[in-house]
Design a protein around this motif. Structure first.
Motif, mmCIF file in Angstrom:
data_model
loop_
_atom_site.group_PDB
_atom_site.id
_atom_site.type_symbol
_atom_site.label_atom_id
_atom_site.label_comp_id
_atom_site.label_asym_id
_atom_site.label_seq_id
_atom_site.Cartn_x
_atom_site.Cartn_y
_atom_site.Cartn_z
ATOM 1 N N UNK A 43 -38.018 -35.613 -8.055
ATOM 2 C CA UNK A 43 -36.754 -35.425 -8.779
ATOM 3 C C UNK A 43 -36.379 -36.663 -9.598
ATOM 4 N N UNK A 44 -37.363 -37.486 -9.932
ATOM 5 C CA UNK A 44 -37.088 -38.753 -10.606
ATOM 6 C C UNK A 44 -36.833 -38.615 -12.093
ATOM 7 N N UNK A 45 -36.562 -39.750 -12.722
ATOM 8 C CA UNK A 45 -36.300 -39.802 -14.157
ATOM 9 C C UNK A 45 -37.428 -39.095 -14.895
ATOM 10 N N UNK A 46 -37.048 -38.263 -15.858
ATOM 11 C CA UNK A 46 -38.022 -37.509 -16.635
ATOM 12 C C UNK A 46 -38.284 -36.114 -16.093
ATOM 13 N N UNK A 47 -37.834 -35.834 -14.866
ATOM 14 C CA UNK A 47 -38.041 -34.502 -14.294
ATOM 15 C C UNK A 47 -36.919 -33.563 -14.749
ATOM 16 N N UNK A 48 -37.184 -32.273 -14.666
ATOM 17 C CA UNK A 48 -36.177 -31.274 -15.031
ATOM 18 C C UNK A 48 -34.960 -31.378 -14.106
ATOM 19 N N UNK A 49 -35.188 -31.600 -12.804
ATOM 20 C CA UNK A 49 -34.062 -31.672 -11.864
ATOM 21 C C UNK A 49 -33.192 -32.908 -12.130
ATOM 22 N N UNK A 50 -33.809 -34.030 -12.475
ATOM 23 C CA UNK A 50 -33.046 -35.236 -12.827
ATOM 24 C C UNK A 50 -32.154 -34.932 -14.028
ATOM 25 N N UNK A 112 -28.754 -42.855 -3.699
ATOM 26 C CA UNK A 112 -28.143 -43.026 -5.012
ATOM 27 C C UNK A 112 -29.037 -42.467 -6.106
ATOM 28 N N UNK A 113 -28.429 -41.791 -7.073
ATOM 29 C CA UNK A 113 -29.126 -41.339 -8.270
ATOM 30 C C UNK A 113 -28.565 -42.123 -9.441
ATOM 31 N N UNK A 114 -29.427 -42.889 -10.097
ATOM 32 C CA UNK A 114 -29.043 -43.776 -11.194
ATOM 33 C C UNK A 114 -29.311 -43.069 -12.514
ATOM 34 N N UNK A 115 -28.246 -42.898 -13.316
ATOM 35 C CA UNK A 115 -28.345 -42.162 -14.574
ATOM 36 C C UNK A 115 -27.786 -42.994 -15.721
ATOM 37 N N UNK A 116 -28.627 -43.826 -16.366
ATOM 38 C CA UNK A 116 -28.147 -44.621 -17.499
ATOM 39 C C UNK A 116 -27.592 -43.725 -18.601
ATOM 40 N N UNK A 117 -26.573 -44.236 -19.320
ATOM 41 C CA UNK A 117 -25.882 -43.432 -20.326
ATOM 42 C C UNK A 117 -26.025 -43.922 -21.758
ATOM 43 N N UNK A 118 -26.651 -45.049 -21.959
ATOM 44 C CA UNK A 118 -26.694 -45.557 -23.325
ATOM 45 C C UNK A 118 -28.127 -45.891 -23.732
ATOM 46 N N UNK A 145 -26.064 -53.258 -14.395
ATOM 47 C CA UNK A 145 -26.306 -54.326 -15.366
ATOM 48 C C UNK A 145 -27.008 -53.756 -16.600
ATOM 49 N N UNK A 146 -26.859 -54.453 -17.702
ATOM 50 C CA UNK A 146 -27.532 -54.119 -18.968
ATOM 51 C C UNK A 146 -27.117 -52.770 -19.534
ATOM 52 N N UNK A 147 -25.857 -52.392 -19.332
ATOM 53 C CA UNK A 147 -25.375 -51.151 -19.922
ATOM 54 C C UNK A 147 -24.481 -50.353 -18.997
ATOM 55 N N UNK A 148 -24.394 -49.070 -19.296
ATOM 56 C CA UNK A 148 -23.499 -48.153 -18.579
ATOM 57 C C UNK A 148 -24.325 -47.086 -17.875
ATOM 58 N N UNK A 149 -23.891 -46.711 -16.684
ATOM 59 C CA UNK A 149 -24.579 -45.664 -15.930
ATOM 60 C C UNK A 149 -23.599 -44.881 -15.083
ATOM 61 N N UNK A 150 -23.946 -43.635 -14.860
ATOM 62 C CA UNK A 150 -23.316 -42.845 -13.813
ATOM 63 C C UNK A 150 -24.214 -42.989 -12.600
ATOM 64 N N UNK A 151 -23.614 -43.131 -11.429
ATOM 65 C CA UNK A 151 -24.376 -43.204 -10.185
ATOM 66 C C UNK A 151 -23.786 -42.186 -9.231
ATOM 67 N N UNK A 152 -24.660 -41.296 -8.754
ATOM 68 C CA UNK A 152 -24.278 -40.280 -7.780
ATOM 69 C C UNK A 152 -24.643 -40.811 -6.408
#
Length: 164
Positions: A43-50, A112-118, A145-152
């Motif tokens: 379910x990592x970055x780049x996956x459909x579920x992510x 935690x699920x890390x979802x960068x936004x920018x 750090x280094x930007x904005x993220x949503x974290x679940x």
């Protein structure tokens, strides 16, 4: 006459269904490095579920039912308390940009699920987009750090202890 039972869920209800599907896959597993690797592989970055979770969180913020509180430069909110339908995980989402949050411990661990936004991929505790698992008894000052993220945050039994 239309059949409303086949209408897809939207908003908070759809988000609950997404989380319930995920927690069903991880219920009963130890919160450790193996779970961290499994979540990132499946379910990592780049996956459909992510991407589905990321878009649901972005939509929830835009609709006002996620991150509805603000304090210390962080938008946050517990969207679901621990319940059987979510396999006893609570669900929180935070919106952070270049900031450290309050120090806390995880009596039962934290996922935690890390979802960068920018355009500048933010990190969470030094980790890029994807999953980060903290075992029981761990502690940290959550830092984007280094930007904005949503974290679940998924917390077993909703347990968290703030130390600051």
């Amino acid at each position: 006459m239309s059949d409303t039972s086949s209408t897809p869920a939207t908003g908070k209800e759809a988000f609950h269904q997404l989380i319930a599907g995920l927690t069903a896959q991880i219920a009963g597993k130890p919160l450790d490095g193996e779970l961290d690797r499994w979540l990132n592989a499946h379910h990592g970055a780049g996956s459909a579920s992510f991407e589905q979770l990321r878009q649901a969180c972005i939509g929830g913020v835009a609709e006002g039912w996620l991150c509805e509180r603000e304090g210390g430069g962080i938008r946050y909110g517990r969207v679901f308390k621990a319940e059987d339908a979510l396999h006893r995980f609570s669900v929180d989402v935070v919106d952070m940009q270049d900031i450290a949050g309050p120090h806390h411990t995880h009596p039962n661990g934290e996922i935690d699920l890390i979802m960068p936004l920018d355009d500048h991929p933010a990190t969470f505790d030094g980790r890029p987009a994807g999953w980060c698992v903290y075992g029981p008894g761990t502690a940290h000052s959550p830092t984007v750090a280094s930007g904005r993220a949503l974290v679940l945050y998924l917390l077993p039994e909703g347990q968290i202890k703030f130390t600051q």
